[in-house]
Design an enzyme around this catalytic site. Structure first.
Site, PDB file in Angstrom:
ATOM      1  N   TYR A  32       0.853  -1.113  -0.048  1.00 54.26           N
ATOM      2  CA  TYR A  32      -0.090  -0.235  -0.007  1.00 54.26           C
ATOM      3  C   TYR A  32       0.751   1.363   0.063  1.00 54.26           C
ATOM      4  O   TYR A  32       0.519   2.221  -0.736  1.00 54.26           O
ATOM      5  CB  TYR A  32      -0.945  -0.075   1.416  1.00 54.26           C
ATOM      6  N   GLU A  54     -11.460   7.247   5.464  1.00 56.71           N
ATOM      7  CA  GLU A  54     -10.644   7.604   6.535  1.00 56.71           C
ATOM      8  C   GLU A  54     -11.698   8.242   7.788  1.00 56.71           C
ATOM      9  O   GLU A  54     -11.389   8.356   9.067  1.00 56.71           O
ATOM     10  CB  GLU A  54     -10.222   9.189   5.967  1.00 56.71           C
ATOM     11  N   TRP A  62      -4.901   2.612  10.677  1.00 54.61           N
ATOM     12  CA  TRP A  62      -5.022   2.511   9.195  1.00 54.61           C
ATOM     13  C   TRP A  62      -4.661   1.084   8.915  1.00 54.61           C
ATOM     14  O   TRP A  62      -5.602   0.558   7.877  1.00 54.61           O
ATOM     15  CB  TRP A  62      -4.004   3.445   8.482  1.00 54.61           C
TER      16      TRP A  62
END
Length: 211
Positions: A32, A54, A62
Site C-alpha cells: 500500500y 478515513e 489504518w
C-alpha cells in the site's frame, strides 16, 4: 522547530516512511505504501472510498481499516456514490451485523449520509475529483520535506467546506490524511524509495480542477 520524519528499513533493505514500522513484516501494508499512498487519484469512486474509510479510521489504525478494505467494499456497494446514496435504515441494520467491517452506527450512518452529499456535489461540480483537486495546495504551501504535521491550511479549508455542505466525519486532521493518501501533497519522507516515484507521478498528472 518542526519534528522531522525518520526512515524505516524493512528486511528487503529499501528505506520507507517511518509509519510503515507500525506493521513490520506486513507485505500488504508495504505494498500500500509503495504503490498507493501519495500517488495522485482522480477517480471519483476511489476518492469517495477513501473519504469513507478515513472516517471509519477515526480512533483506529489504518492497518485495521486496510485489512478490512475488501469487506468494506463488499458491504458498501464498492463505494459507488449513486448506489450508496440509496441505502436506507435496513442497510444500516444489515451493516451493523457485518463482522467484516467496523460496526459503529455513527460512522455507518455518516458515510451513507455523505453519499447523498457527494451526489449533490457531483451534480454541482461535475465530478467529485474536480471539487477535491480544487483544494490542492500550491507547492510553497506544502509541508517541507520530512515535516510531521497533522493538518494544514488546505485540510482545514476542505474540512470547513465539506462541513458547510453537510458532510460528517470530515475534520481537518482526517482531511489531511486524505490529502496525503490521494496525492494532493507528497508527504513521503526524504530518502523513502517512493518519494521520487510520487513526485514523478504528480508532475505528469493533470489536475481535474484545471478544466
Amino acid at each position: 522547530m518542526t519534528p522531522q520524519q525518520t526512515l524505516y528499513l524493512p528486511a528487503d533493505g529499501w528505506p520507507r516512511c517511518r509509519w510503515c514500522a507500525a506493521a513490520a513484516g506486513d507485505a500488504a501494508y508495504l505494498h500500500y505504501h509503495d504503490t498507493e499512498w501519495g500517488f495522485p487519484v482522480a477517480d471519483d469512486r476511489r476518492l469517495f472510498e477513501k473519504l469513507c474509510l478515513e472516517g471509519f479510521q477515526s480512533g483506529l489504525s489504518w492497518r485495521t481499516i486496510l485489512n478490512k478494505r475488501e469487506a468494506f467494499r463488499a458491504a458498501f456497494a464498492n463505494f459507488e456514490i449513486e448506489r450508496m446514496s440509496r441505502f436506507g435504515p435496513a442497510d444500516v441494520e444489515r451493516l451493523l451485523q457485518d463482522a467484516g467491517i467496523v460496526r459503529h452506527r455513527g460512522k455507518i450512518e455518516a458515510v451513507i449520509h455523505n453519499a447523498s452529499r457527494a451526489r449533490e456535489l457531483v451534480a454541482e461540480q461535475g465530478s467529485l475529483s474536480r471539487y477535491i483537486w480544487g483544494f490542492e495546495p500550491s507547492h510553497h504551501a506544502e509541508p517541507l520535506p520530512g515535516e510531521i504535521v497533522t493538518e494544514s491550511d488546505a485540510s482545514r479549508a476542505l474540512s470547513k467546506d465539506l462541513k458547510k455542505r453537510g458532510w460528517k466525519f470530515v475534520g481537518p486532521t482526517t482531511m489531511y490524511a486524505f490529502l496525503q493518501s490521494m496525492g494532493l501533497i507528497n508527504d513521503h519522507a526524504p530518502g523513502c524509495i517512493t518519494r521520487e516515484k510520487v513526485a514523478t507521478a504528480r508532475a505528469a498528472f493533470r489536475s481535474p480542477a484545471a478544466g
